[in-house]
Enzyme design. Structure first.
Site, mmCIF file in Angstrom:
data_model
loop_
_atom_site.group_PDB
_atom_site.id
_atom_site.type_symbol
_atom_site.label_atom_id
_atom_site.label_comp_id
_atom_site.label_asym_id
_atom_site.label_seq_id
_atom_site.Cartn_x
_atom_site.Cartn_y
_atom_site.Cartn_z
ATOM 1 N N ASP A 160 1.063 -1.057 -0.016
ATOM 2 C CA ASP A 160 0.004 -0.032 -0.058
ATOM 3 C C ASP A 160 0.868 1.134 -0.056
ATOM 4 O O ASP A 160 0.596 2.218 -0.698
ATOM 5 C CB ASP A 160 -0.842 0.060 1.062
ATOM 6 C CG ASP A 160 -1.733 -1.368 1.453
ATOM 7 O OD1 ASP A 160 -2.438 -1.482 0.502
ATOM 8 O OD2 ASP A 160 -1.383 -2.120 2.222
ATOM 9 N N HIS A 188 -4.522 -3.406 6.392
ATOM 10 C CA HIS A 188 -4.529 -3.712 4.967
ATOM 11 C C HIS A 188 -5.724 -3.948 4.116
ATOM 12 O O HIS A 188 -6.005 -5.092 3.939
ATOM 13 C CB HIS A 188 -3.302 -4.499 4.758
ATOM 14 C CG HIS A 188 -3.519 -5.012 3.060
ATOM 15 N ND1 HIS A 188 -2.909 -4.227 2.202
ATOM 16 C CD2 HIS A 188 -3.696 -6.486 2.670
ATOM 17 C CE1 HIS A 188 -2.906 -4.838 1.168
ATOM 18 N NE2 HIS A 188 -3.376 -6.163 1.403
HETATM 19 P P1 NAD Z 1 -2.079 -18.455 -4.340
HETATM 20 O O1 NAD Z 1 -3.425 -18.924 -4.300
HETATM 21 O O2 NAD Z 1 -1.520 -18.217 -5.820
HETATM 22 O O3 NAD Z 1 -1.355 -19.247 -3.359
HETATM 23 C C1 NAD Z 1 -1.435 -19.494 -2.152
HETATM 24 C C2 NAD Z 1 -0.681 -20.637 -1.878
HETATM 25 O O4 NAD Z 1 -0.880 -20.939 -0.202
HETATM 26 C C3 NAD Z 1 -1.152 -21.964 -2.615
HETATM 27 O O5 NAD Z 1 -0.156 -22.633 -3.505
HETATM 28 C C4 NAD Z 1 -1.914 -23.039 -1.528
HETATM 29 O O6 NAD Z 1 -1.493 -24.345 -1.753
HETATM 30 C C5 NAD Z 1 -0.912 -22.349 -0.167
HETATM 31 N N1 NAD Z 1 -1.455 -22.661 0.950
HETATM 32 C C6 NAD Z 1 -2.776 -22.618 1.421
HETATM 33 N N2 NAD Z 1 -3.006 -23.151 2.557
HETATM 34 C C7 NAD Z 1 -1.765 -23.547 3.250
HETATM 35 C C8 NAD Z 1 -1.135 -23.582 4.384
HETATM 36 N N3 NAD Z 1 -2.048 -23.873 5.481
HETATM 37 N N4 NAD Z 1 0.126 -23.892 4.118
HETATM 38 C C9 NAD Z 1 0.847 -23.640 3.387
HETATM 39 N N5 NAD Z 1 0.555 -23.162 2.226
HETATM 40 C C10 NAD Z 1 -0.876 -23.007 1.785
HETATM 41 O O7 NAD Z 1 -2.092 -17.030 -3.601
HETATM 42 P P2 NAD Z 1 -1.203 -15.650 -3.872
HETATM 43 O O8 NAD Z 1 -1.742 -15.011 -5.009
HETATM 44 O O9 NAD Z 1 0.321 -16.117 -3.827
HETATM 45 O O10 NAD Z 1 -1.474 -15.002 -2.501
HETATM 46 C C11 NAD Z 1 -1.367 -15.389 -1.120
HETATM 47 C C12 NAD Z 1 -2.089 -14.377 -0.276
HETATM 48 O O11 NAD Z 1 -1.486 -13.153 -0.193
HETATM 49 C C13 NAD Z 1 -3.520 -14.376 -0.424
HETATM 50 O O12 NAD Z 1 -4.284 -14.228 0.966
HETATM 51 C C14 NAD Z 1 -3.582 -12.727 -1.018
HETATM 52 O O13 NAD Z 1 -4.771 -12.132 -0.782
HETATM 53 C C15 NAD Z 1 -2.514 -12.284 -0.166
HETATM 54 N N6 NAD Z 1 -1.855 -11.032 -0.828
HETATM 55 C C16 NAD Z 1 -1.565 -9.849 0.351
HETATM 56 C C17 NAD Z 1 -0.900 -8.639 -0.026
HETATM 57 C C18 NAD Z 1 -0.737 -7.592 0.875
HETATM 58 O O14 NAD Z 1 -0.301 -6.726 0.624
HETATM 59 N N7 NAD Z 1 -0.557 -7.872 2.200
HETATM 60 C C19 NAD Z 1 -1.019 -8.526 -1.396
HETATM 61 C C20 NAD Z 1 -1.197 -9.430 -2.257
HETATM 62 C C21 NAD Z 1 -1.662 -10.719 -1.727
HETATM 63 C C1 LMR Z 2 -3.480 -6.668 -2.737
HETATM 64 O O1 LMR Z 2 -3.835 -5.303 -2.143
HETATM 65 O O2 LMR Z 2 -3.128 -6.527 -3.802
HETATM 66 C C2 LMR Z 2 -4.070 -7.835 -1.918
HETATM 67 O O3 LMR Z 2 -4.074 -7.674 -0.606
HETATM 68 C C3 LMR Z 2 -4.907 -8.549 -2.642
HETATM 69 C C4 LMR Z 2 -6.435 -8.148 -2.204
HETATM 70 O O4 LMR Z 2 -7.265 -9.043 -1.995
HETATM 71 O O5 LMR Z 2 -6.460 -6.767 -2.328
#
Ligand code: NAD
Ligand code: LMR
Length: 329
Positions: A160, A188
Site C-alpha cells: 500500500d 491492509h
Molecule cells: P495463491 O493461491 O496463488 O497461493 C497461495 C498458496 O498457499 C497456494 O499454493 C496454496 O496451496 C498455499 N496454501 C494454502 N494453505 C496453506 C497452508 N495451510 N500452508 C501452506 N500453504 C498453504 O495466492 P497468492 O496470490 O500467492 O496470495 C497469497 C495471499 O497473499 C492471499 O491471501 C492474498 O490475498 C495475499 N496478498 C496479500 C497482499 C498484501 O499486501 N498484504 C498482497 C497480495 C496478496
Molecule cells: C492486494 O492488496 O493486492 C492484496 O491484498 C490482494 C487483495 O485482496 O486486495
C-alpha cells in the site's frame, strides 16, 4: 569469514506470490548480497509437487547465496530453526469478496503456524504475514506463540505504501526519490488511510504541494485503498510480483534499517501510540533501528486524518472480536 546461512521459511511457496518471491530471496535481495540463505518451503500436500518444480528452477539458477531448499507439508517441520517466516499461504480474495470474508477460512491456517513458530523457530525469528486478512492473521499467529516476543509478528502494508508513493509521484510529476515520510495507517484493507499530511515532497509538505483536497479524498485515497481489487479485476488474479516486491522491502528494511530522514509503513503490534488500542496489529509510520521496528512519535494528526485512522482501527477491532468469537485468538 563467510556468514552463517539464514533460514527463511515461506508458506504458500507454490502460489503466485511464492513464485515471484523465492527467486528474489535466493538472489540476496531479502537480506543483503552477503547473506547466504536456506529456503524452507511449506505447502499443502496437493501443492508439494508444484513447490518441487519451483525448487528445481531455483537450482537451475545456480544462485551463489542459496545454500539449500527443503520442502514440507508440515508446519512444525517447516518452521524448525526459522530466522525469517514469510506467511504467504492463504486463500486469495476472488472477485466481489471483501478481505473480512476470508477470516474464518484463513484463521485456521495461522493458528497451527503460530504454534509451530512458538515450538521450533530460532530465537531471532521475524515474521511477516502477507496472506489476507494480513493484520488479523498476524494477530492469530502471534497469539499462539506466547514465547516469541510479540513485536516479531508483523503484517504487510508496504505494498500500500509503495502504491501511494507512485500515485503521488505521478500526480506531482516528481520522482519517487523526492517523496519522504508517507504513511499508511490501519488495516491492509479498503479502510486503510494513506496520509499525505505528514509526508514531504522535496522537503515541502506533500498535502500542500498537491493543494487539491478533492483529488486527495476522491482520487488518491480510494485509488490506493482499492488498488488490490482493481488488480484482481484487471488480472483476474490478485497482485503477485508487486506483493513479493513489498515483502522484500519490508524484511530488508527490518533487518538492515530504514534510511536516515525517512520512514516507511508496516503493521506492527500497537503500544497504544496514536490512540490505537494496545496489541492490535495496525499500520504505523515506522523506522527500523538495530533490527527492530519503532513507531515514529509526535506526528500531528488533524481531524480529517483522525477520523480515517479511527475508522480503519475500528475495523481491526471488529476483526479481532470476530476471531475471538471463533476461538482463534
Ligand atoms: P495463491 O493461491 O496463488 O497461493 C497461495 C498458496 O498457499 C497456494 O499454493 C496454496 O496451496 C498455499 N496454501 C494454502 N494453505 C496453506 C497452508 N495451510 N500452508 C501452506 N500453504 C498453504 O495466492 P497468492 O496470490 O500467492 O496470495 C497469497 C495471499 O497473499 C492471499 O491471501 C492474498 O490475498 C495475499 N496478498 C496479500 C497482499 C498484501 O499486501 N498484504 C498482497 C497480495 C496478496
Ligand atoms: C492486494 O492488496 O493486492 C492484496 O491484498 C490482494 C487483495 O485482496 O486486495
Amino acid at each position: 569469514m563467510s556468514k552463517a546461512p539464514v533460514n527463511v521459511t515461506v508458506t504458500g511457496a507454490a502460489g503466485q506470490i511464492g513464485y515471484a518471491l523465492l527467486f528474489r530471496i535466493a538472489s540476496g535481495q531479502l537480506l543483503g548480497a552477503d547473506t547466504p540463505v536456506k529456503l524452507r518451503l511449506l505447502e499443502i500436500p496437493q501443492a508439494v509437487k508444484a513447490a518441487e518444480g519451483t525448487a528445481m528452477e531455483l537450482d537451475d539458477c545456480a544462485f551463489p547465496l542459496l545454500q539449500g531448499i527443503d520442502i514440507f507439508d508440515d508446519a512444525g517441520k517447516a518452521f524448525e530453526g526459522a530466522n525469517v517466516g514469510l506467511l504467504v499461504g492463504a486463500r486469495p480474495r476472488g472477485k466481489g469478496m471483501e478481505r473480512g470474508d476470508l477470516l474464518q477460512a484463513n484463521g485456521g491456517i495461522f493458528k497451527p503456524q503460530g504454534e509451530a513458530i512458538n515450538a521450533g523457530a530460532a530465537d531471532d525469528i521475524r515474521v511477516l504475514v502477507v496472506g489476507n486478512p494480513a493484520n488479523t492473521n498476524a494477530l492469530i499467529a502471534q497469539s499462539h506463540a506466547p514465547d516469541v516476543p510479540a513485536e516479531r509478528f508483523t503484517a504487510m502494508t508496504r505494498l500500500d505504501h509503495n502504491r501511494a508513493l507512485t500515485q503521488l509521484a505521478k500526480k506531482l510529476d516528481v520522482s519517487i526519490n523526492d517523496i519522504k515520510k508517507l504513511t499508511i495507517w490501519g488495516n491492509h484493507s479498503a479502510t486503510q488511510y494513506p496520509d499525505l499530511f505528514n509526508a514531504e515532497v522535496d522537503g515541502a509538505n506533500a498535502a500542500k504541494a498537491v493543494g487539491d483536497q478533492a483529488w486527495l479524498e476522491n482520487d488518491f485515497i480510494p485509488t490506493v485503498a482499492k488498488r488490490g481489487a482493481a488488480i484482481i479485476e484487471a488480472r483476474g488474479a490478485s497482485s503477485a510480483a508487486s506483493a513479493a516486491n513489498a515483502a522484500i522491502d519490508h524484511v530488508y528494511d527490518w533487518v538492515n534499517g530504514t534510511p536516515e530522514g525517512d520512514w516507511t509503513s508496516a503493521a506492527i503490534p500497537s503500544d497504544g501510540s496514536y490512540g490505537v488500542p494496545e496489541g492490535l496489529i495496525s499500520s504505523f509510520p515506522v523506522v527500523s533501528k538495530n533490527g527492530e521496528w519503532e513507531i515514529v512519535q509526535g506526528l500531528e494528526i488533524d481531524e480529517f486524518s483522525r477520523a480515517r485512522i479511527d475508522a480503519s482501527v475500528q475495523e481491526l477491532v471488529e476483526e479481532r472480536d470476530t476471531v475471538k468469537q471463533l476461538g482463534l485468538v
